[in-house]
Scaffold this active site. Structure first.
Site, PDB file in Angstrom:
ATOM      1  N   ASP A  59      -5.022  -3.835  -4.647  1.00 44.41           N
ATOM      2  CA  ASP A  59      -5.539  -2.468  -4.777  1.00 44.41           C
ATOM      3  C   ASP A  59      -6.923  -2.506  -5.420  1.00 44.41           C
ATOM      4  OD1 ASP A  59      -6.052   0.215  -5.446  1.00 44.41           O
ATOM      5  OD2 ASP A  59      -3.917   0.624  -5.724  1.00 44.41           O
ATOM      6  N   SER A 142     -22.810   6.479   1.743  1.00 42.33           N
ATOM      7  CA  SER A 142     -22.494   7.393   2.860  1.00 42.33           C
ATOM      8  C   SER A 142     -23.647   8.388   2.995  1.00 42.33           C
ATOM      9  CB  SER A 142     -21.210   8.166   2.543  1.00 42.33           C
ATOM     10  OG  SER A 142     -21.061   9.282   3.403  1.00 42.33           O
ATOM     11  N   TYR A 155     -15.446  14.009  -2.347  1.00 43.35           N
ATOM     12  CA  TYR A 155     -16.046  12.849  -1.668  1.00 43.35           C
ATOM     13  C   TYR A 155     -17.547  12.782  -1.945  1.00 43.35           C
ATOM     14  CZ  TYR A 155     -17.121   9.506   2.099  1.00 43.35           C
ATOM     15  OH  TYR A 155     -17.540   8.415   2.817  1.00 43.35           O
ATOM     16  N   LYS A 159     -19.684   9.681  -3.699  1.00 43.13           N
ATOM     17  CA  LYS A 159     -20.747   8.908  -3.039  1.00 43.13           C
ATOM     18  C   LYS A 159     -22.082   9.056  -3.780  1.00 43.13           C
ATOM     19  CE  LYS A 159     -18.263   6.800  -0.042  1.00 43.13           C
ATOM     20  NZ  LYS A 159     -18.103   5.337  -0.088  1.00 43.13           N
TER      21      LYS A 159
HETATM   22  N1  LIG Z   1     -15.752   6.508   8.553  1.00 40.77           N
HETATM   23  C1  LIG Z   1     -16.904   7.113   8.332  1.00 40.77           C
HETATM   24  O1  LIG Z   1     -17.338   7.967   9.128  1.00 40.77           O
HETATM   25  C2  LIG Z   1     -17.716   6.762   7.106  1.00 40.77           C
HETATM   26  C3  LIG Z   1     -18.996   7.322   6.950  1.00 40.77           C
HETATM   27  C4  LIG Z   1     -19.763   7.001   5.833  1.00 40.77           C
HETATM   28  C5  LIG Z   1     -19.252   6.125   4.890  1.00 40.77           C
HETATM   29  N2  LIG Z   1     -18.009   5.583   5.054  1.00 40.77           N
HETATM   30  C6  LIG Z   1     -17.516   4.676   4.004  1.00 40.77           C
HETATM   31  O2  LIG Z   1     -17.227   3.420   4.572  1.00 40.77           O
HETATM   32  C7  LIG Z   1     -16.268   2.732   3.759  1.00 40.77           C
HETATM   33  C8  LIG Z   1     -15.215   2.137   4.659  1.00 40.77           C
HETATM   34  O3  LIG Z   1     -14.531   3.175   5.322  1.00 40.77           O
HETATM   35  P1  LIG Z   1     -14.021   3.054   6.823  1.00 40.77           P
HETATM   36  O4  LIG Z   1     -14.550   4.232   7.546  1.00 40.77           O
HETATM   37  O5  LIG Z   1     -14.275   1.712   7.361  1.00 40.77           O
HETATM   38  O6  LIG Z   1     -12.450   3.328   6.595  1.00 40.77           O
HETATM   39  P2  LIG Z   1     -11.167   2.472   7.050  1.00 40.77           P
HETATM   40  O7  LIG Z   1      -9.988   3.226   6.522  1.00 40.77           O
HETATM   41  O8  LIG Z   1     -11.236   2.180   8.507  1.00 40.77           O
HETATM   42  O9  LIG Z   1     -11.305   1.115   6.231  1.00 40.77           O
HETATM   43  C9  LIG Z   1     -11.160   1.134   4.836  1.00 40.77           C
HETATM   44  C10 LIG Z   1     -10.304  -0.023   4.385  1.00 40.77           C
HETATM   45  O10 LIG Z   1     -10.163   0.092   2.970  1.00 40.77           O
HETATM   46  C11 LIG Z   1      -8.800  -0.158   2.643  1.00 40.77           C
HETATM   47  N3  LIG Z   1      -8.466   0.530   1.404  1.00 40.77           N
HETATM   48  C12 LIG Z   1      -8.458   1.870   1.166  1.00 40.77           C
HETATM   49  N4  LIG Z   1      -8.074   2.115  -0.093  1.00 40.77           N
HETATM   50  C13 LIG Z   1      -7.843   0.904  -0.675  1.00 40.77           C
HETATM   51  C14 LIG Z   1      -7.434   0.497  -1.961  1.00 40.77           C
HETATM   52  N5  LIG Z   1      -7.142   1.389  -2.924  1.00 40.77           N
HETATM   53  N6  LIG Z   1      -7.308  -0.821  -2.202  1.00 40.77           N
HETATM   54  C15 LIG Z   1      -7.561  -1.722  -1.234  1.00 40.77           C
HETATM   55  N7  LIG Z   1      -7.951  -1.399   0.001  1.00 40.77           N
HETATM   56  C16 LIG Z   1      -8.104  -0.101   0.277  1.00 40.77           C
HETATM   57  C17 LIG Z   1      -7.990   0.352   3.827  1.00 40.77           C
HETATM   58  O11 LIG Z   1      -6.712  -0.277   3.885  1.00 40.77           O
HETATM   59  C18 LIG Z   1      -8.896  -0.007   4.993  1.00 40.77           C
HETATM   60  O12 LIG Z   1      -8.595  -1.284   5.512  1.00 40.77           O
HETATM   61  C19 LIG Z   1     -15.747   3.777   2.775  1.00 40.77           C
HETATM   62  O13 LIG Z   1     -16.349   3.568   1.512  1.00 40.77           O
HETATM   63  C20 LIG Z   1     -16.203   5.093   3.367  1.00 40.77           C
HETATM   64  O14 LIG Z   1     -16.378   6.095   2.378  1.00 40.77           O
HETATM   65  C21 LIG Z   1     -17.246   5.857   6.152  1.00 40.77           C
END
Ligand SMILES: NC(=O)c1ccc[n+]([C@@H]2O[C@H](COP(=O)([O-])OP(=O)(O)OC[C@H]3O[C@@H](n4cnc5c(N)ncnc54)[C@H](O)[C@@H]3O)[C@@H](O)[C@H]2O)c1
Length: 281
Positions: A59, A142, A155, A159
């Protein structure tokens, strides 16, 4: 191979953006230690990349798990050159007025513990190795670190806090560790989830037609896929190309800061005006 013999640590590296970063870093010659809460997805990652990755199911909110990840990385690969704190959750744009009074405390803590505390704990756990290697930290921020409506107040505040970490840590850790952030816009191939405190932990961002929505919003006209974002992390990790960069956050979001008042992009008629019909697809 721009990262040959480099060693990286990535949190949230088993899905979405993190997974694309791991895939790209391995392709660039790096070895990568990955923390994620999904043991199944970590097993898939290991099956694909073999000895190039070391995986740890844990975690991001736990300092003990971040320490164990750093230890595993050093045991397996001997060093840490780059840390990418990336594990995160989204609040699905829940506005202040809609946050339930009886859950706001819990939801705030969950969002901040994963999106901000998790990042700081990863930096703390990897710090001695990063100083030894004169390495780099690249945080995932983000568009919500800069603009409203990329989420709700929870959120967006998390960020913005990531930018605070970039600014403070780039100061504190210089000249030994470069600290920067990539601020992606909407990410294709993401499975981003929400806080359990708001019953959103089983909700996936794939339930929203984000690509269609962003087509009309982004000046560049198309949501990028996770793999399209990975190169920016390579850039910030690369010693040769990035030695002067610290304290920077790269807006990497399809041009959200370059939108007009009357339309998202002013350039849609360029090919016609330049007589380039057919040549600029
Ligand atoms: N998806 C979007 O549109 C977007 C846009 C801007 C920024 N982001 C940022 O990108 C980053 C990655 O997000 P994503 O879109 O790839 O999401 P995702 O859910 O596809 O991947 C995130 C990963 O983090 C893991 N995770 C979540 N909480 C956890 C915890 N407490 N401990 C360990 N692992 C944990 C999940 O199991 C997952 O594998 C995040 O910080 C998100 O805020 C995403």
């Amino acid at each position: 191979m721009r990262l040959k013999d480099e060693v990286a640590v990535v949190t949230g590296g088993a899905a979405g953006l993190g997974r694309a970063i791991v895939d790209r870093f391995v392709k660039e010659g790096a070895r990568v230690a990955v923390l994620d809460k999904s043991a199944d997805r970590l097993a898939e990652l290991e099956a694909q990349h073999g000895d190039s990755v070391a995986v740890f199911a844990g975690d991001a909110r736990s300092f003990a798990d971040n320490k164990a990840l750093a230890k595993l990385c050093v045991e397996r690969f001997g060093r840490i050159d780059c840390l990418i704190p990336n594990a995160g959750i989204w609040d699905y744009g829940t506005s202040l007025v809609d946050l339930p009074e009886d859950r706001i405390d819990e939801a705030f803590d969950e969002m901040f513990h994963i999106n901000v505390k998790g990042y700081m704990l990863a930096a703390k756990a990897c710090l001695p190795e990063l100083v030894k290697s004169r390495g780099a930290i690249v945080f995932t921020a983000s568009n919500a670190a800069f603009y409203p409506d990329g989420g709700g107040p929870l959120y967006t505040a998390t960020k913005h806090a990531v930018l605070g970490l970039v600014r403070q840590l780039s100061f504190e850790l210089a000249p030994y560790v470069r600290v920067n952030a990539v601020a992606p816009g909407g990410v294709g191939s993401s499975d981003l989830r929400g806080p359990k405190a708001l019953d959103m932990d089983q909700t996936s961002i794939t339930s929203i037609p984000l690509g269609d929505i962003l087509k009309d919003v982004l000046p560049l006209g198309e949501m990028a896929d996770a793999k399209d974002y990975a190169g920016a992390y390579v850039f910030f990790a690369t010693r040769s190309d990035c030695s002067p960069a610290t304290g920077a956050a790269l807006n990497f979001d399809g041009g959200l800061g370059a939108r007009g008042i009357f339309q998202s992009s002013g350039g849609k008629e360029l090919p016609a005006k330049l007589g380039l019909q057919g040549e600029a697809a």
